[in-house]
Write a protein that holds these residues in place. Structure first.
Motif, PDB file in Angstrom:
ATOM      1  N   GLN A 273       0.819  -1.220   0.000  1.00 15.18           N
ATOM      2  CA  GLN A 273       0.000   0.000   0.000  1.00 15.18           C
ATOM      3  C   GLN A 273       0.849   1.264   0.000  1.00 15.18           C
ATOM      4  O   GLN A 273       0.492   2.264  -0.621  1.00 15.18           O
ATOM      5  N   THR A 274       2.002   1.235   0.701  1.00 17.50           N
ATOM      6  CA  THR A 274       2.799   2.472   0.794  1.00 17.50           C
ATOM      7  C   THR A 274       3.293   2.898  -0.586  1.00 17.50           C
ATOM      8  O   THR A 274       3.402   4.099  -0.865  1.00 17.50           O
ATOM      9  N   TRP A 275       3.588   1.942  -1.427  1.00 13.64           N
ATOM     10  CA  TRP A 275       4.010   2.308  -2.787  1.00 13.64           C
ATOM     11  C   TRP A 275       2.824   2.857  -3.573  1.00 13.64           C
ATOM     12  O   TRP A 275       2.942   3.889  -4.220  1.00 13.64           O
ATOM     13  N   MET A 276       1.695   2.174  -3.515  1.00 15.21           N
ATOM     14  CA  MET A 276       0.531   2.629  -4.301  1.00 15.21           C
ATOM     15  C   MET A 276       0.064   4.014  -3.836  1.00 15.21           C
ATOM     16  O   MET A 276      -0.440   4.812  -4.624  1.00 15.21           O
ATOM     17  N   GLN A 277       0.248   4.283  -2.532  1.00 16.13           N
ATOM     18  CA  GLN A 277      -0.179   5.591  -2.011  1.00 16.13           C
ATOM     19  C   GLN A 277       0.748   6.728  -2.461  1.00 16.13           C
ATOM     20  O   GLN A 277       0.447   7.896  -2.233  1.00 16.13           O
TER      21      GLN A 277
END
Ligand SMILES: [Zn+2]
Length: 254
Positions: A215-219
């Motif tokens: 999620q941290t990358w997609m965010q």
């Protein structure tokens, strides 16, 4: 031409060493090479215009880092595919290298995709804007970046313009739409671009399944919606601009 002619660099701080009473020497200055002569009759310094009567020399660049691990390629492709499914556009990762451990690491930078309206639907523009992080994990250096293309893995005009000012490795993964990914890598240094043969960096591009991104990358992906293509490219919008500098990115999470 004598091979033992001394060469001096003109620096703002230092004075040139005194020249002998009768001597010949070269001087490298801002606008090129000068030949300085001092004889019993005169003392001169004349800019040498090419061709300079010296043996030929070629520009070169040899990468001294190892191949990219397959796991990192699966991470990269997983992120590019997930980003494409999210917005239909490109995505980017920053590549870090630890010189002592001789290992790589991805960093996912804050990145912006311009979405413009065409025939009633929002579509992603053909570029991803991102800034390299200003802080890095200890021991790592910024080596370059990788980004995806819808079509061929060929640097676009914008890629070339951006990369002229960013020394390092620039990887493009093409044909992200089809799933039959293609590869291109250039190393840019001192204003010159060297294409890196694929076999120096990878054995082959992995096939699916890839590693799904966290999620941290997609965010890190920010979508900016524009009413038309023109407004997304600065012809109609007053609020168009490069994305703001972000102080951090997210390192690979695996
Ligand atoms: Zn590109």
């Amino acid at each position: 031409m004598n091979m033992y002619v001394p060469v001096h660099i003109k620096s703002p701080a230092g004075q040139l060493p005194p020249i002998d009473e009768v001597a010949l020497r070269y001087l490298v200055a801002r606008d090129g090479l000068y030949l300085e002569r001092r004889t019993t009759l005169f003392h001169s310094s004349v800019r040498v215009e090419p061709p300079i009567p010296l043996p030929q020399h070629e520009e070169f660049c040899q990468l001294r880092c190892p191949k990219l691990p397959r796991m990192m390629l699966r991470q990269m492709l997983g992120f590019f595919d997930a980003a494409y499914r999210m917005h239909g556009g490109e995505a980017a990762l920053v590549l870090l290298f630890h010189p002592e451990r001789r290992c790589y690491r991805w960093c996912c930078p804050r990145q912006t995709i311009q979405m413009y309206k065409s025939m009633g639907k929002y579509r992603a523009d053909d570029q991803v804007e991102f800034q390299s992080p200003l802080t890095l994990p200890e021991g790592y250096l910024h080596l370059g970046d990788a980004h995806s293309h819808h079509g061929a893995a060929v640097p676009s005009y914008i890629d070339r313009a951006d990369e002229n000012y960013q020394d390092g490795l620039h990887i493009i993964v093409g044909n992200i739409v089809s799933g039959r990914h293609t590869w291109h890598a250039d190393f840019c240094i001192d204003g010159q671009r060297f294409t890196v043969p694929p076999e120096l960096l990878i054995d082959e591009l992995p096939r699916p399944p890839f590693l799904p991104p966290g999620q941290t990358w997609m965010q890190q992906i920010e979508l900016k919606y524009r009413s038309s293509w023109g407004s997304s490219n600065g012809y109609g919008a007053s609020n168009y601009g490069r994305p703001p500098k972000k102080l951090r990115g997210y390192w690979d999470e695996n």
